[in-house]
Scaffold this motif. Structure first.
Motif, PDB file in Angstrom:
ATOM      1  N   PRO A  49      29.234 -12.016  41.937  1.00  0.00           N
ATOM      2  CA  PRO A  49      30.662 -12.047  41.633  1.00  0.00           C
ATOM      3  C   PRO A  49      31.151 -13.496  41.546  1.00  0.00           C
ATOM      4  O   PRO A  49      30.851 -14.304  42.431  1.00  0.00           O
ATOM      5  N   THR A  85      35.986 -12.870  37.265  1.00  0.00           N
ATOM      6  CA  THR A  85      37.167 -12.137  37.714  1.00  0.00           C
ATOM      7  C   THR A  85      38.242 -13.161  38.051  1.00  0.00           C
ATOM      8  O   THR A  85      37.993 -14.110  38.799  1.00  0.00           O
ATOM      9  N   ALA A 126      27.660 -17.126  36.099  1.00  0.00           N
ATOM     10  CA  ALA A 126      27.835 -15.720  36.485  1.00  0.00           C
ATOM     11  C   ALA A 126      26.710 -14.861  35.925  1.00  0.00           C
ATOM     12  O   ALA A 126      26.127 -14.026  36.628  1.00  0.00           O
ATOM     13  N   MET A 186      28.148 -15.336  46.201  1.00  0.00           N
ATOM     14  CA  MET A 186      29.474 -15.336  45.571  1.00  0.00           C
ATOM     15  C   MET A 186      29.907 -16.773  45.298  1.00  0.00           C
ATOM     16  O   MET A 186      29.599 -17.682  46.065  1.00  0.00           O
ATOM     17  N   HIS A 191      29.051  -3.691  41.714  1.00  0.00           N
ATOM     18  CA  HIS A 191      30.376  -4.173  42.081  1.00  0.00           C
ATOM     19  C   HIS A 191      30.412  -4.472  43.570  1.00  0.00           C
ATOM     20  O   HIS A 191      29.710  -3.837  44.360  1.00  0.00           O
ATOM     21  N   PHE A 192      31.250  -5.421  43.927  1.00  0.00           N
ATOM     22  CA  PHE A 192      31.404  -5.814  45.320  1.00  0.00           C
ATOM     23  C   PHE A 192      32.742  -5.301  45.850  1.00  0.00           C
ATOM     24  O   PHE A 192      33.795  -5.716  45.356  1.00  0.00           O
ATOM     25  N   VAL A 209      34.741 -15.463  41.233  1.00  0.00           N
ATOM     26  CA  VAL A 209      36.192 -15.269  41.322  1.00  0.00           C
ATOM     27  C   VAL A 209      36.880 -16.609  41.113  1.00  0.00           C
ATOM     28  O   VAL A 209      36.562 -17.590  41.784  1.00  0.00           O
ATOM     29  N   ILE A 221      34.855  -5.872  42.717  1.00  0.00           N
ATOM     30  CA  ILE A 221      34.693  -7.038  41.858  1.00  0.00           C
ATOM     31  C   ILE A 221      33.333  -6.959  41.159  1.00  0.00           C
ATOM     32  O   ILE A 221      32.301  -6.856  41.826  1.00  0.00           O
ATOM     33  N   PRO A 222      33.288  -6.999  39.826  1.00  0.00           N
ATOM     34  CA  PRO A 222      32.009  -6.845  39.127  1.00  0.00           C
ATOM     35  C   PRO A 222      31.098  -8.059  39.256  1.00  0.00           C
ATOM     36  O   PRO A 222      31.571  -9.194  39.354  1.00  0.00           O
ATOM     37  N   PHE A 223      29.797  -7.804  39.265  1.00  0.00           N
ATOM     38  CA  PHE A 223      28.804  -8.867  39.292  1.00  0.00           C
ATOM     39  C   PHE A 223      28.577  -9.405  37.881  1.00  0.00           C
ATOM     40  O   PHE A 223      28.691  -8.687  36.897  1.00  0.00           O
ATOM     41  N   THR A 245      36.177  -4.804  47.635  1.00  0.00           N
ATOM     42  CA  THR A 245      37.169  -5.734  48.187  1.00  0.00           C
ATOM     43  C   THR A 245      37.713  -5.259  49.530  1.00  0.00           C
ATOM     44  O   THR A 245      38.388  -6.015  50.223  1.00  0.00           O
TER      45      THR A 245
END
Length: 371
Positions: free
Chosen positions: A248, A105, A242, A207, A83-84, A250, A99-101, A86
């Motif tokens: 991640p 999201t 993804a 990203m 996860h990244f 987004v 934020i999951p890889f 925030t």
């Protein structure tokens, strides 16, 4: 395993010979018949049939996994997932790290609520060196609505990481890692996606941000099944990006009004016909996420940004690892900040409803404070 030879399974010799004589040579053939069909075909009793089927099933069935073994497997493969962060402590805790890889999201909410502000901060964070909590790589930012502001990006950087952004060369390097694309049509957007697939592997991209998916789709003149078919391809392709890159991804989404007769997005949240009308009216204009149910199923994590009585909230409306929670936030010169790291638990229709009470007032106030 279903094609395993019965002769390789340690059955009693007598029953194994009967299977062979009846030309049942692989496990799949035996397991596709009922007990009574096997009794008739093999001319043996129910006890013998059940014993044989039990032995065959035990050999060819995939092994079960405990919750513990799945967790250990996930930890071993953390380099493929993860996860990244925030930078929003409460939200990161709810999402088990951020934020999951490798999945989509979504940020959804009315115009001006803070979706692009959130995307700018995430892009900036991803470009930072790892010792600052970043991913030390490039970001591809697809700016469909031309809302990307390099001035605002540098302001967020200067306020959040002054030790980096006060150095002119470092600030240039970080800003230079964010690659902005501005497609003007769905066909151009499609071309960008196909080019991105190569860039993800060649340019150390860490990203992908699409702001917003709704705008590029709504700009086309196709309707009905033809538009659904087009959208289906884009959804599948973005999901594959993804999964392929394990980064991640987004995507922002807009809102639309929901009809009074329209079912709730999830079956367990359908409003009863006998429920009083004031229950629904409490959720202000019946706003829901745009893009439809097909898109909703493609998204792994949905974060809803909304406003109620002049206060902004960010809600975890959909996540495989977090209960539905809401966090109050405001927007400052350094980006989005939570007012509390303790999430308020949500239930029923409020999970997916999107409110904008007092929205215009807080947007006006927020924009004045940023100039």
């Amino acid at each position: 395993m279903a094609n395993k030879l019965i002769s390789e399974i340690p059955l009693p010799k007598s029953i194994a010979n009967v299977f062979s004589a009846r030309n049942i040579s692989i496990a799949k053939e035996a397991l596709s018949l009922t007990e009574f069909e096997l009794m008739e075909l093999l001319d043996v009793g129910l006890t013998e049939v059940r014993s044989a089927i039990s032995q065959i099933s035990e050999i060819v069935a995939p092994p079960y996994q405990t919750a513990l073994s799945l967790m250990e497997q996930r930890l071993r493969n953390e380099h493929l997932g993860g996860h990244f962060p925030t930078g929003l402590k409460g939200l990161d805790a709810a999402l088990c790290g951020g934020i999951p890889f490798g999945v989509l999201t979504e940020l959804v909410g009315p115009a001006g609520i803070g979706k692009t502000q959130f995307c700018l901060k995430l892009s900036l964070l991803a470009s930072l060196p790892t010792n600052y909590g970043g991913l030390d790589g490039r970001v591809i930012y697809i700016d469909v609505e031309s809302k990307f502001s390099s001035k605002r990006l540098l302001e967020i950087g200067l306020r959040s990481f002054p030790e980096i952004f006060r150095m002119k060369e470092m600030a240039k390097e970080m800003a230079g890692r964010i690659l902005v694309l501005r497609p003007t049509s769905l066909s151009e957007f499609t071309e960008h996606l196909q080019q991105i697939k190569v860039s993800l592997l060649q340019n150390r991209v860490k990203m992908l941000v699409i702001d917003s998916m709704t705008a590029i789709v709504s700009g086309e003149h196709e309707h009905g099944s033809r538009r659904e078919q087009t959208l289906s391809w884009h959804i599948s392709f973005i999901k594959s990006l993804a999964e392929l890159s394990r980064i991640p991804v987004v995507v922002t989404n807009q809102v639309r009004s929901r009809n009074h007769n329209e079912a709730s997005q999830y079956s367990f949240q359908v409003q009863s016909k006998d429920a009083p009308t004031e229950t629904l009216s409490g959720y202000d204009s019946h706003l829901v996420a745009a893009m439809g149910i097909q898109w909703a199923h493609a998204v792994t994590t949905r974060l809803v940004l909304e406003a109620k009585s002049g206060q902004r909230f960010i809600k975890v409306a959909k996540s495989p690892i977090s209960p539905p929670l809401a966090f109050p936030f405001h927007i400052t010169s350094s980006g989005i900040l939570l007012l509390s790291n303790e999430g308020m638990e949500l239930m029923g229709p409020e999970i997916n409803s999107i409110r904008c009470q007092g929205h215009n007032e807080i947007i006006s106030f927020g924009m004045e404070s940023l100039h």
